[in-house]
Design a protein around this motif. Structure first.
Motif, PDB file in Angstrom:
ATOM      1  N   GLY A 192      33.221  53.853  74.308  1.00 15.36           N
ATOM      2  CA  GLY A 192      33.201  52.751  73.357  1.00 15.36           C
ATOM      3  C   GLY A 192      34.405  51.840  73.489  1.00 15.36           C
ATOM      4  N   LEU A 193      34.239  50.628  72.992  1.00 12.55           N
ATOM      5  CA  LEU A 193      35.342  49.671  73.043  1.00 12.55           C
ATOM      6  C   LEU A 193      36.511  50.117  72.178  1.00 12.55           C
ATOM      7  CD1 LEU A 193      33.124  46.483  72.972  1.00 12.55           C
ATOM      8  CD2 LEU A 193      34.568  47.232  74.881  1.00 12.55           C
ATOM      9  N   SER A 194      36.247  50.998  71.217  1.00 14.23           N
ATOM     10  CA  SER A 194      37.352  51.571  70.441  1.00 14.23           C
ATOM     11  C   SER A 194      38.284  52.375  71.343  1.00 14.23           C
ATOM     12  CB  SER A 194      36.817  52.457  69.316  1.00 14.23           C
ATOM     13  OG  SER A 194      36.014  53.505  69.839  1.00 14.23           O
ATOM     14  N   GLY A 195      37.728  52.952  72.426  1.00 18.67           N
ATOM     15  CA  GLY A 195      38.555  53.676  73.388  1.00 18.67           C
ATOM     16  C   GLY A 195      39.541  52.759  74.085  1.00 18.67           C
ATOM     17  N   LEU A 196      39.134  51.521  74.297  1.00 18.02           N
ATOM     18  CA  LEU A 196      40.030  50.534  74.905  1.00 18.02           C
ATOM     19  C   LEU A 196      41.194  50.217  73.961  1.00 18.02           C
ATOM     20  CD1 LEU A 196      39.854  49.031  77.642  1.00 18.02           C
ATOM     21  CD2 LEU A 196      38.931  47.077  76.400  1.00 18.02           C
ATOM     22  N   PHE A 197      40.882  50.114  72.652  1.00 16.66           N
ATOM     23  CA  PHE A 197      41.939  49.883  71.661  1.00 16.66           C
ATOM     24  C   PHE A 197      42.886  51.077  71.587  1.00 16.66           C
ATOM     25  CE2 PHE A 197      39.222  46.471  70.098  1.00 16.66           C
ATOM     26  CZ  PHE A 197      40.156  45.510  69.735  1.00 16.66           C
ATOM     27  N   SER A 198      42.357  52.281  71.783  1.00 15.61           N
ATOM     28  CA  SER A 198      43.212  53.476  71.768  1.00 15.61           C
ATOM     29  C   SER A 198      44.222  53.430  72.907  1.00 15.61           C
ATOM     30  CB  SER A 198      42.367  54.743  71.879  1.00 15.61           C
ATOM     31  OG  SER A 198      41.533  54.893  70.757  1.00 15.61           O
ATOM     32  N   ILE A 199      43.757  52.989  74.076  1.00 19.19           N
ATOM     33  CA  ILE A 199      44.662  52.851  75.217  1.00 19.19           C
ATOM     34  C   ILE A 199      45.731  51.811  74.909  1.00 19.19           C
ATOM     35  CG2 ILE A 199      44.814  52.051  77.618  1.00 19.19           C
ATOM     36  CD1 ILE A 199      42.028  53.287  78.052  1.00 19.19           C
ATOM     37  N   TRP A 200      45.313  50.689  74.322  1.00 17.96           N
ATOM     38  CA  TRP A 200      46.265  49.625  73.989  1.00 17.96           C
ATOM     39  C   TRP A 200      47.274  50.101  72.943  1.00 17.96           C
ATOM     40  CZ3 TRP A 200      48.114  45.597  76.141  1.00 17.96           C
ATOM     41  CH2 TRP A 200      48.771  44.599  75.402  1.00 17.96           C
ATOM     42  N   THR A 201      46.818  50.888  71.980  1.00 16.78           N
ATOM     43  CA  THR A 201      47.722  51.436  70.967  1.00 16.78           C
ATOM     44  C   THR A 201      48.758  52.354  71.598  1.00 16.78           C
ATOM     45  OG1 THR A 201      46.028  51.302  69.247  1.00 16.78           O
ATOM     46  CG2 THR A 201      47.857  52.820  68.863  1.00 16.78           C
TER      47      THR A 201
END
Length: 254
Positions: A192-201
């Motif tokens: 999910g795109l939330s996984g991309l935000f997790s990487i950015w975090t």
């Protein structure tokens, strides 16, 4: 020090009053996310105060699509100076749309540069990072008022405000939480795109020094190579993100 856990409705009224006074410099019509950002609390903290807020003298609200917007109205204003709420809402929509288009253009430009350099061999982590940063900006603005990313991990909090005649909740959840974007040895299955935000975090936390100052320059090259996804991973994630924003806005002409 983190954000305060709660906020008083009186503080939110003060923020609406400030927006109304400075209407030439800022939009006087605010969403829950706007209020949360202004007073530095979570969206849910603001939502907890909405019933109280709407009872305050001068506070007005209206449903726009699936989002509720709020503003402060002076009862003593004459007709010539009263706030044309619908006009302000339309201006705000246009502003947001222009910002989305601009963010997409920046992302696509960096994506083209990435592809150009990729043809010549490996791309350094900092250049991949620039693409990831542009992608996150595009995704954040492209999903504004529709997906509340910070609420995804909060039990009982609805993270989605989707138009009734638009993308279904089920489809949105596939994009945001379920679809495998890419798989690699450093990040595993990024779902999910939330996984991309997790990487950015994670990158943001690594970039923050002991004094709370955040700078991507704080991360050394070897660590950055591990943290930033590969070119192929970024391209795959970017294609999914772009398609999601287009479907969210029911726009096929990009």
């Amino acid at each position: 020090m983190g954000r305060p856990a709660e906020v008083d409705a009186h503080v939110l009224v003060t923020e609406l009053q400030a927006a109304a006074r400075n209407r030439n410099d800022r939009c006087p019509v605010l969403t829950v996310s706007d209020l949360a950002e202004a007073v530095d609390v979570s969206d849910q903290s603001v939502r907890n105060q909405l019933d109280d807020l709407e009872q305050k003298p001068g506070v007005r609200s209206r449903k726009v699509g699936q989002a509720q917007v709020y503003w402060y109205s002076q009862a003593a204003q004459s007709d010539s100076t009263s706030l044309d709420v619908q006009a302000v809402i339309e201006d705000a929509r246009q502003e947001l749309w222009e910002e989305i288009v601009k963010n997409r253009a920046v992302y696509l430009d960096r994506r083209r540069q990435l592809l150009s350099e990729y043809e010549d061999g490996d791309v350094p982590a900092r250049k991949r990072l620039a693409v990831l940063e542009a992608l996150i900006d595009y995704l954040e603005n492209g999903t504004a008022l529709r997906v509340h990313w910070a609420d995804l991990d909060e039990d009982g909090h609805d993270a989605y405000d989707l138009p009734e005649d638009g993308l279904s909740r089920e489809a949105a959840e596939r994009y945001v939480e379920e679809m495998v974007l890419f798989t690699d040895s450093e990040h595993g299955n990024v779902e999910g795109l939330s996984g991309l935000f997790s990487i950015w975090t994670t990158i943001g936390l690594t970039a923050t020094d002991g004094h709370g100052n955040r700078s991507l320059d704080n991360i050394d090259e070897s660590e950055l190579e591990i943290l930033v996804p590969s070119v192929d991973a970024l391209l795959a994630a970017g294609d999914v993100a772009d398609r999601f924003v287009q479907r969210l806005h029911a726009y096929e002409g990009w």
